[in-house]
Design a protein around this motif. Structure first.
Motif, short mmCIF file in Angstrom:
data_model
loop_
_atom_site.label_atom_id
_atom_site.label_comp_id
_atom_site.label_asym_id
_atom_site.label_seq_id
_atom_site.Cartn_x
_atom_site.Cartn_y
_atom_site.Cartn_z
N ILE A 266 0.87 -1.20 -0.06
CA ILE A 266 -0.10 -0.04 -0.19
C ILE A 266 0.91 1.25 -0.04
CG2 ILE A 266 -2.00 1.36 1.29
CD1 ILE A 266 -2.31 -1.62 2.92
N ILE A 267 0.94 2.10 -1.09
CA ILE A 267 1.64 3.26 -1.12
C ILE A 267 0.75 4.56 -0.71
CG2 ILE A 267 3.19 4.60 -2.82
CD1 ILE A 267 4.12 1.53 -2.46
N THR A 268 1.37 5.14 0.19
CA THR A 268 0.64 6.52 0.69
C THR A 268 1.45 7.62 0.02
OG1 THR A 268 1.78 6.79 2.90
CG2 THR A 268 -0.27 5.15 2.40
N ILE A 269 1.06 8.60 -0.36
CA ILE A 269 1.77 9.79 -1.04
C ILE A 269 1.11 11.17 -0.69
CG2 ILE A 269 2.98 10.93 -3.11
CD1 ILE A 269 2.69 8.15 -4.32
N ASP A 270 1.75 12.22 -0.19
CA ASP A 270 1.07 13.35 0.03
C ASP A 270 0.91 14.10 -1.30
OD1 ASP A 270 0.09 15.48 1.53
OD2 ASP A 270 2.15 16.22 2.43
N ALA A 271 0.20 15.18 -1.00
CA ALA A 271 -0.38 15.78 -2.26
C ALA A 271 0.28 16.05 -3.42
CB ALA A 271 -1.12 17.24 -1.86
N MET A 272 1.43 16.21 -3.30
CA MET A 272 2.53 16.47 -4.52
C MET A 272 2.59 15.39 -5.17
SD MET A 272 4.93 18.44 -6.07
CE MET A 272 5.37 19.52 -4.65
N GLY A 273 2.44 14.27 -4.69
CA GLY A 273 2.38 13.11 -5.64
C GLY A 273 1.13 12.63 -6.10
N THR A 274 0.08 13.13 -5.74
CA THR A 274 -1.21 12.81 -6.05
C THR A 274 -1.49 13.09 -7.65
OG1 THR A 274 -2.14 13.24 -4.00
CG2 THR A 274 -3.74 13.04 -5.85
N GLN A 275 -1.01 12.27 -8.54
CA GLN A 275 -1.19 12.33 -10.07
C GLN A 275 -1.67 11.23 -10.68
OE1 GLN A 275 -0.13 15.42 -11.23
NE2 GLN A 275 0.73 15.95 -9.30
N THR A 276 -2.45 11.46 -11.58
CA THR A 276 -3.16 10.33 -12.29
C THR A 276 -2.19 9.16 -12.89
OG1 THR A 276 -3.38 11.57 -14.52
CG2 THR A 276 -5.33 11.53 -12.93
N ALA A 277 -0.89 9.73 -13.43
CA ALA A 277 -0.16 8.93 -13.86
C ALA A 277 0.69 7.97 -12.92
CB ALA A 277 0.94 9.54 -14.50
N ILE A 278 0.77 8.65 -11.77
CA ILE A 278 1.32 7.90 -10.25
C ILE A 278 0.46 6.75 -9.82
CG2 ILE A 278 2.24 8.13 -8.07
CD1 ILE A 278 3.48 10.67 -8.99
N ALA A 279 -0.81 7.34 -9.91
CA ALA A 279 -1.92 6.36 -9.69
C ALA A 279 -1.88 5.13 -10.36
CB ALA A 279 -3.35 6.99 -9.34
N SER A 280 -1.77 5.41 -11.59
CA SER A 280 -1.92 4.11 -12.64
C SER A 280 -0.53 3.37 -12.63
CB SER A 280 -1.76 4.92 -14.12
OG SER A 280 -2.98 5.49 -14.22
N GLN A 281 0.66 3.93 -12.28
CA GLN A 281 1.80 3.07 -12.13
C GLN A 281 1.71 2.38 -10.86
OE1 GLN A 281 5.31 5.69 -11.65
NE2 GLN A 281 6.60 3.79 -11.60
N ILE A 282 1.04 2.77 -9.90
CA ILE A 282 0.93 1.95 -8.68
C ILE A 282 -0.06 0.70 -8.61
CG2 ILE A 282 0.21 2.03 -6.32
CD1 ILE A 282 1.12 4.90 -6.06
N PHE A 283 -1.08 1.09 -9.36
CA PHE A 283 -2.14 0.12 -9.65
C PHE A 283 -1.75 -1.02 -10.69
CE2 PHE A 283 -6.39 -1.56 -11.29
CZ PHE A 283 -6.79 -1.75 -10.14
N ASN A 284 -1.16 -0.72 -11.75
CA ASN A 284 -0.68 -1.50 -12.79
C ASN A 284 0.50 -2.44 -12.18
OD1 ASN A 284 -2.40 -0.55 -14.55
ND2 ASN A 284 -1.10 1.19 -15.30
#
Length: 310
Positions: free
Chosen positions: A163-181
């Motif tokens: 489970i990856i937790t990131i503060d607002a700076m890393g709240t990006q759609t591409a980063i969410a996709s990378q984690i989920f994929n």
């Protein structure tokens, strides 16, 4: 551990190899984990732990001197050493099963040099909350470059099942996709850097809160903690995304399942503060788990005065 670090090429000539390279590297690493700050500390650590170290190290000529540690680390390939160290940490994570990995950026105090015109060093790190291990780090020029550093850091790690937790700076759609994929889950702080989505989520939650979330499927938990002359109450509401109206750019957030609101009220000896935070997550809706994870990875300090709604 010894096998992993055996990949590093020994920079010394044959006739000067009194101590095994793997012995030197392992003692150095263990001493730093124990708090060593220099070459002398490494030697002192080895001497004080000699009986324990000889159970798994060769130590043909005893403990290396401080000068030996210095000379070896001045000459080995730092990139190769970094790669070996990272694989060793990953092997530990795999063994102990580290699950929650907060990713955060920090500026190191005192790392600037005005004379040379060098700015302070900024690092983006992945951290195992449960086992207090730094799993990986990427150096960046400043905080604004965290967005490019986070994907690079994620590439270095095997995050499947975590489970990856990131503060607002890393709240990006591409980063969410990378984690989920990568077959991991995410908890991403939602703040003003996504103004339309943030406003939509904030207004919806606060409106439903006023009516006790009547008619809304949700999960709720609260905790009260006391210590250091303060009391903090945390309330968590977790709502499936299906309960909200269509979110702004909803389809861009791959794997998004739930929205979370965390309300923290802290009573100090001279004031009371209140903070409301929102999160996007690919996890199923369970407020108790969300509350625990948001503490570990995204528990930002509360403001000193007033009420703040992020």
């Amino acid at each position: 551990m010894e096998l992993i670090f055996s990949e590093i090429e020994d920079p010394r000539v044959e006739r000067t190899r009194v101590h095994l390279l793997t012995d030197i590297l392992i003692i150095a690493i263990l001493s730093v984990i124990a708090g060593a700050n220099g070459w002398e500390d490494m030697e002192n650590y080895g001497l004080s732990k000699y009986e324990w170290l000889e159970q798994f190290l060769a130590l043909p000529e005893g403990i290396p001197s401080a000068d030996t540690f210095r000379r070896v680390f001045e000459r080995i390939n730092p990139k190769v050493f970094e790669g070996c160290f990272r694989r060793w940490v990953e092997s530990i994570v795999e063994t102990v099963g580290a699950q929650v990995i907060p990713i955060d950026g920090k500026t190191l105090k005192g790392s600037y040099n005005r004379t040379l015109g060098k700015t302070a060093l900024h690092l983006v790190s992945a951290w195992s909350s449960e086992y207090r291990l730094v799993l990986g780090q990427v150096k960046v020029a400043d905080k604004s470059n965290e967005i490019t550093a986070i994907p690079a850091l994620l590439e270095l790690l095997d995050i499947a099942g975590c489970i990856i937790t990131i503060d607002a700076m890393g709240t990006q759609t591409a980063i969410a996709s990378q984690i989920f994929n990568a077959k991991a889950d995410y908890i991403l702080a939602l703040k003003g850097n996504h103004p339309t989505l943030h406003t939509q989520v904030k207004d919806w939650f606060l409106a439903r809160l006023a009516f006790g979330f009547e008619g809304i499927t949700n999960s709720y938990d609260e905790r009260v903690e006391k210590g250091h002359h303060r009391t903090e109450k945390r309330q968590v509401w977790c709502v499936p995304v299906s309960q909200l109206p269509l979110l702004h750019n909803h389809s861009d957030w791959v794997g998004l399942k739930c929205l979370v609101m965390v309300v923290r009220v802290r009573h100090l000896w001279n004031k009371t503060t209140r903070e409301v935070q929102f999160y996007l997550t690919s996890l199923d809706c369970n407020a108790l788990e969300e509350e625990s994870r948001s503490q570990n990875g995204l528990n930002a300090p509360l403001p000193l005065t007033g009420v703040r709604i992020n």
